[in-house]
Each structure stands twice: as structure tokens, then as C-alpha cells.
Design an enzyme around this catalytic site. Structure first.
Site, PDB file in Angstrom:
ATOM      1  CG  PHE A  35       9.968  52.767 -65.051  1.00  0.00           C
ATOM      2  CD1 PHE A  35      10.571  53.335 -64.040  1.00  0.00           C
ATOM      3  CD2 PHE A  35      10.724  51.805 -65.851  1.00  0.00           C
ATOM      4  CE1 PHE A  35      11.942  53.107 -63.551  1.00  0.00           C
ATOM      5  CE2 PHE A  35      12.037  51.546 -65.462  1.00  0.00           C
ATOM      6  CZ  PHE A  35      12.556  52.193 -64.318  1.00  0.00           C
ATOM      7  CG  ASN A  98      -1.352  40.541 -68.671  1.00  0.00           C
ATOM      8  OD1 ASN A  98      -2.116  39.561 -68.244  1.00  0.00           O
ATOM      9  ND2 ASN A  98      -0.753  41.098 -67.863  1.00  0.00           N
ATOM     10  CE  LYS A 104      -7.097  32.469 -77.055  1.00  0.00           C
ATOM     11  NZ  LYS A 104      -7.514  32.016 -75.889  1.00  0.00           N
ATOM     12  CE1 TYR A 144      14.666  46.572 -73.711  1.00  0.00           C
ATOM     13  CE2 TYR A 144      16.534  45.898 -75.080  1.00  0.00           C
ATOM     14  CZ  TYR A 144      15.466  46.698 -75.043  1.00  0.00           C
ATOM     15  OH  TYR A 144      14.970  47.428 -75.899  1.00  0.00           O
ATOM     16  NE  ARG A 185      17.639  54.819 -74.956  1.00  0.00           N
ATOM     17  CZ  ARG A 185      16.350  54.648 -75.504  1.00  0.00           C
ATOM     18  NH1 ARG A 185      16.133  53.767 -76.352  1.00  0.00           N
ATOM     19  NH2 ARG A 185      15.524  55.279 -75.034  1.00  0.00           N
TER      20      ARG A 185
END
Ligand code: NAD
Ligand code: UDP
Length: 309
Positions: A35, A98, A104, A144, A185
Site C-alpha cells: 500500500f 492475526n 500464539k 491511527y 510527512r
């Protein structure tokens, strides 16, 4: 040799992390949906037989084995994380769930890239990890910052409930080579504008402050945290030098010898007034110390943009 997953590995910070982990003799699996990341960031790693690239969106589950997971997948720049705000929240809730499920099942250690944004527009300054923050849960940044807060909650709950070995790093504004030109940014915007002779766009009056960390320092802090047994965090990592955005603009104009003029644009809503990490915990637990002064780091970043523009 460890088998290490880096989600968001084709992004700015992730690509530097993949490089460091490969240099240290590990097998690295980069998961990225491209992305905001790009193949170009990791092109130089593709010939390395210990590097695997999988185009994958972490919002979907994946079944692979690993010893460690660095979960960096998430757009980090306001223009990108606001582009599809719902997807940003899904990445931070479903995506993180996920990755925790994977950790785990595979009994892997997992490190979550959190952010100084969890402190919102902070009332306490500088920010220590025990400050709970001042965050607007319905604002344009909440996909965010609230997303990252839930990600931290999920990490802690998997730790308490399922004994998953977790680490939480709160990253403060980081810059360096491989930031995208269109990232939006402040450091990349100002450098690109200065090199192209365009106006430097300060949002607001430029009195808001940030603390800028060079990417090599940050990535060193990340691996130090992953390797610190028995320490969960959350821990701030960044550089504790603090500058106003106006000072940053002037520094970049000087370092690039640019003729660009400063122009003032409206301040986006919920833009924090000040931000500086208290690094006491990182120094104590990780022996972390930022080593790259902002002027030196900016010069390296300017050289990078000169070579790519
Ligand atoms: P970036 O946008 O360059 O990298 C993010 C990467 O994640 C990109 O490669 C993108 O394609 C990928 N990605 C996004 N959503 C995904 C998904 N659903 N599935 C798979 N891949 C996905 O940003 P960055 O600056 O490298 O930031 C990396 C991480 O560090 C992010 O989690 C960010 O929130 C965190 N962080 C960064 C900063 C900073 O100043 N750069 C500060 C605080 C926190
Ligand atoms: N900013 C600015 N001009 C720009 C881009 C950003 O003045 O072209 C400001 C922005 O409003 C914020 C600061 O610089 O006050 C840092 O913005 P950035 O998006 O880099 O990081 P964050 O706000 O997430 O800390």
C-alpha cells in the site's frame, strides 16, 4: 539462524529492519501488501537466499512458521492512513489479531510497532510511558492513534491470557533514506520542496514541536527490545532533541542551500502541539542511546533524495 517475519517490510522502516536482520545472519520473511511500501525499497535484498517476499495483507490470516515477528504493517503518514481510515483500523485490529494468533500458534515472540501518537496531544511533557495520553477517539487521526492503542491492548491481553511473548515499542517521528517522496510527512515534504525550489509548507505557525530520530538509531532500539528477555514494554524509542517545525524548515533550507520560501498553511485538526520522548526507560532497560544528530541524519536523507528525485 532465526526465522523472522517482518510485516510492512517493504516500507520505510521495515526495509531497514529487514536489512539489519539479514546482516545478522537471520532468515527474513517480508509480508507486505505494497500500500505505501514498494518493491524498490527491498530490491537489493531479493537476491539474498535468506530473504523471502510475500505479497500479503495482514487483515487476512496466514499460516507460516516463525521464531520472531516484527509487526510494522500499517500506513504511518496522516495522508496515507486517512486515505482509507476503515482499512487503517482493520489493519490495527484484525491485522494485529492475526499476527498475535500466528505468534500464539507458532510460539513466536512478537514485537508491535506502536507510536508516540498513543499520547495524542499530550498534556504531560516530555512523554513517559506511564502517561495515558490525551486522544480524541472521534477525530481524523483516531483511525491511527486509537487503532494503535487497541493494538497495544490486544498485545497485552494475548500476553496475560495466552502467555504470548510480546514487546511494545512506541516509535517517535523517524526519518531517513527510503521515505517515500509523496509520503506527506514533514521531513520528506520539506526536503523534497527545498530540493525542487518549491515553497516550504508549514502547517499552522510552525511553533509545534517534534523530536526526530534517524532510522538507524530506531532500528537498533527495535532489535534491542526484541532481544531483551523478560521485558515487555511499552518503551519509547526515538531521539529526545526537540525542534519546532519552523526550526526544522530553516535547518533544511540551510542544509540544502535552497532558495525556497516558507509559506504557512492551515494546521490540520488534532495536530499535536508538542512531542518529545522521555527515554529514561529505554536507556535503563535497553542501553539505548540515539547517536545520530538531526543535522547529520538530515544530510544523509538529503543525499538520498538528491539521488532519487
Ligand atoms: P510505511 O508506510 O513506509 O510502511 C508501512 C508498510 O506497511 C508499507 O510497506 C505498507 O505497504 C505496509 N502495509 C500497510 N498496511 C498493510 C497491511 N494491511 N498488510 C500488509 N502490509 C501493510 O511506514 P513506516 O514509517 O515505515 O512505519 C512502519 C511502522 O512504524 C508503522 O506501523 C508505523 O505506524 C510505525 N511508526 C512509524 C513512525 C515514523 O515516524 N516513521 C512513527 C511511529 C510509528
Ligand atoms: N507539517 C508541516 N508541513 C508539512 C507536513 C507536516 O508543517 O508539509 C507539520 C504537521 O502539521 C505536524 C508536524 O509537521 O505538526 C509533523 O508532521 P508529520 O506528519 O511528519 O508527523 P506527525 O504529525 O504524525 O507527528
Amino acid at each position: 539462524m532465526k526465522n523472522i517475519i517482518v510485516t510492512g517490510g517493504a516500507g520505510f522502516i521495515g526495509s531497514h529492519l529487514c536489512e539489519k536482520l539479514l546482516n545478522e545472519g537471520n532468515h527474513v520473511i517480508c509480508l507486505d501488501n505494497f500500500f505505501t511500501g514498494s518493491r524498490k525499497n527491498i530490491e537489493h535484498l531479493l537476491d539474498n537466499k535468506e530473504f523471502e517476499l510475500i505479497r500479503h495483507d495482514i487483515v487476512e490470516p496466514i499460516l507460516i512458521e516463525a521464531d520472531e515477528i516484527y509487526n510494522l504493517a500499517c500506513p504511518a503518514s496522516p495522508i496515507h492512513y486517512q486515505y482509507n481510515a476503515i482499512k487503517t483500523i482493520k489493519t490495527n485490529v484484525l491485522g494485529v489479531t492475526n499476527m498475535l494468533g500466528l505468534a500464539k500458534r507458532a510460539k513466536a515472540k512478537i514485537l508491535q510497532a506502536s507510536t508516540s501518537e498513543v499520547y495524542g496531544d499530550p498534556i504531560v511533557h516530555p512523554q513517559r510511558e506511564d502517561y495515558w495520553g490525551n486522544v480524541n477517539c472521534i477525530g481524523i487521526r483516531s483511525c491511527y492513534d486509537e487503532g494503535k492503542r487497541v493494538a497495544e491492548t490486544l498485545m497485552m491481553d494475548y500476553h496475560r491470557q495466552h502467555n504470548v511473548d510480546i514487546k511494545i515499542i512506541r516509535i517517535f517521528n523517524t526519518y531517513g533514506p527510503r521515505m517515500a517522496e509523496n509520503d506527506g510527512r514533514v521531513v520528506s515534504n520539506f526536503i523534497v520542496q527545498a530540493l525542487k525550489g518549491q515553497d516550504i509548507t508549514i502547517y499552522g505557525d510552525g511553533s509545534q514541536t517534534r523530536s526526530f530520530c534517524y532510522v538507524d538509531d530506531l532500528v537498533r532500539g527495535m532489535t534491542a527490545l526484541m532481544n531483551k528477555d523478560g521485558f515487555v514494554g511499552p518503551v519509547n524509542v526515538g531521539n529526545d532533541g526537540e525542534y519546532t517545525i519552523k526550526e526544522l524548515a530553516e535547518m533544511i533550507i540551510e542544509l540544502t542551500n535552497s532558495n525556497s520560501k516558507i509559506v504557512y498553511k492551515p494546521l490540520p485538526s488534532d495536530d499535536p502541539c508538542k512531542r518529545r520522548p522521555d527515554l529514561t526507560l529505554a536507556r535503563k532497560e535497553l542501553g539505548y542511546e540515539p547517536t545520530v544528530h538531526v543535522r547529520d541524519g538530515l544530510m544523509k536523507t538529503i543525499e538520498y533524495f538528491k539521488s532519487t528525485l
